[in-house]
Each structure stands twice: as C-alpha cells, then as structure tokens.
Design a protein around this motif. Sequence first.
Motif, PDB file in Angstrom:
ATOM      1  N   THR A 101       0.666   5.676  -0.442  1.00  0.00           N
ATOM      2  CA  THR A 101       1.143   6.448  -1.589  1.00  0.00           C
ATOM      3  C   THR A 101       1.536   5.560  -2.766  1.00  0.00           C
ATOM      4  O   THR A 101       1.271   5.899  -3.922  1.00  0.00           O
ATOM      5  CB  THR A 101       2.351   7.307  -1.173  1.00  0.00           C
ATOM      6  N   LYS A 134       1.541  13.591   4.539  1.00  0.00           N
ATOM      7  CA  LYS A 134       2.985  13.357   4.449  1.00  0.00           C
ATOM      8  C   LYS A 134       3.455  12.425   5.560  1.00  0.00           C
ATOM      9  O   LYS A 134       4.208  11.474   5.327  1.00  0.00           O
ATOM     10  CB  LYS A 134       3.747  14.683   4.557  1.00  0.00           C
ATOM     11  N   SER A 137       2.369   8.901   4.935  1.00  0.00           N
ATOM     12  CA  SER A 137       2.710   8.376   3.601  1.00  0.00           C
ATOM     13  C   SER A 137       1.484   7.853   2.863  1.00  0.00           C
ATOM     14  O   SER A 137       1.453   6.728   2.361  1.00  0.00           O
ATOM     15  CB  SER A 137       3.774   7.269   3.711  1.00  0.00           C
TER      16      SER A 137
END
Length: 270
Positions: A101, A134, A137
């Motif tokens: 991310t 999620k 990441s």
Amino acid sequence: MAPNYYWKGYLKLSLVTCPVAMTPATSESQKVRFHTLNKETGNRVVSQYIDSVTGKPVKDENEAKGYARGEDNYIILTDDDLDRVALDTVKTIDIDKFVPTDSIEWVYLEKPHYLMPDDAVGHEAFAVIRDAMKADSVVGVSKLVIGRRERAVILEPRDEGIVLWSLRFGDEVRAEEPYFEDIEDDADPDLVPLVQKLIKQKSAHWSPNMVSDPIQTSLLKLIEEKKKLLKPKRAAKGTPAEAGTKSNVVNIMDALRKSVEADLKGRKAG
C-alpha cells in the motif's frame, strides 16, 4: 434517488469476476459557473465549429478527429474508427499485480473514484477481493480506459468499498531531486523546538472547512447583492384580466424569491 454512475463494467481477479459501478469521488458541480453573454443585448453567446477554409459551420455529424501527418494534411478518424480499436479495459478492470500500500508515491495519484458492486450477486466476490487486500496491506494494480486513453489505476480497499485511483503517466511526473538538491540538509537545532511549539499551538482536528473557497463565497454574495438590485419587469398592458394575471405571476415570483433568500439567511445564521 439512485446515484448516477460514471462507468459500469467488471472487476476481475483470475477466475473471480463481479459487476461493478464507478463514480468520481470529487465533484465540481457546486462551483459558480458563468455563461458568456453579449453585454449590450444580454443574450447568450453560442460557439460553433467553423470550417477554416469555407468559413461555414460544421454539422455535428461531420465532426471527426484528425491526426496531422503534415501541414494541412490529416488522417481522418471517425468515432467508429476509434471504437474499433477499443481495448478490453474499456469494460473490465483486470487486476494484474499487487503492491504494498505504501509503495506508490503520492505524486502518481491523479484522481480518486468510488468503486462498488453493481448487483446483489457480485457483493460476495467484491467483498472477498476487498478484504483480502486489506488483510495483506496491498493495493491492486490494473488498467482502465478513461476518456479514450488507457490509464494505469490502483485499487485501494477503503471501508466497505474500494477507491480506484487513476495514475499519472511516468513521463508526466517530474523528479524532485533537481528542485530540492540545493536546500540545506540540517536546520538550526535551537530553532526547531520553537517551531514545534508553534505547531502545537496551531494543531487542530482536520475539517473540510479548512479547504473552503473564499472566492466562491464572495461570488455568491455578489450575485445575491445584484439580484436585490434587479427591478422586476413591468407587466405589458392588456385587458384588465390579462394585466391582473401577469401582476399575480410577478408577485408569486417575488414571494418565492424572498422565501429562498430567507431560507438561505436562516441556514447561514444557524
């Protein structure tokens, strides 16, 4: 009222596919916009495409794209020609890679869009892709045709949805080194605590009001002031019945205008 979507298509990851819809996360519809008028007549000014040789207006159906191959020498491409070279990414966001991310520099981020499942059947597949990103990441990297150009995009899980960012092309991003290389590396250590004290004094929670547009606020105020100066046009003379009807229309419009202004003042006061 159902939202208007900018784009509809499919989100794909290997064999997992789900229908999705997308809309820009930002809007400029609230900005004050002006029409160009003829100051003498008060009439709107219209623009037309004019043939540079004949001087005659060009009909909409005769407009085409032209690629210059020499002076006054073009290859003509119609909308049908452009549709013929359409890529799969016109209707499909196929996630090709995943990256950490925090690995994409902010300067590449161009415009955010909200991405969401487009029907009840696709909710589960959408949620699985979102939650897996999620958990690891990561953000997904893909491509999508936006405005007849294929753009690189990233998909970032956010709350219950996904934010799709279009990315700037590599040749659009300037390296920072030439601009920062002559700046001194170290600051005066005695001054840093003083600035930290100022920062603490001026610290606050983020609010969208911090990025309000004072120029637009002033424009709206100016427009309201000019509205008040405009005198209602007198009704044309006619039969008593006609004159009475027109007068009533003017009075109703005045009443509506005053109601709107009162409501606006009430909201500002509140």
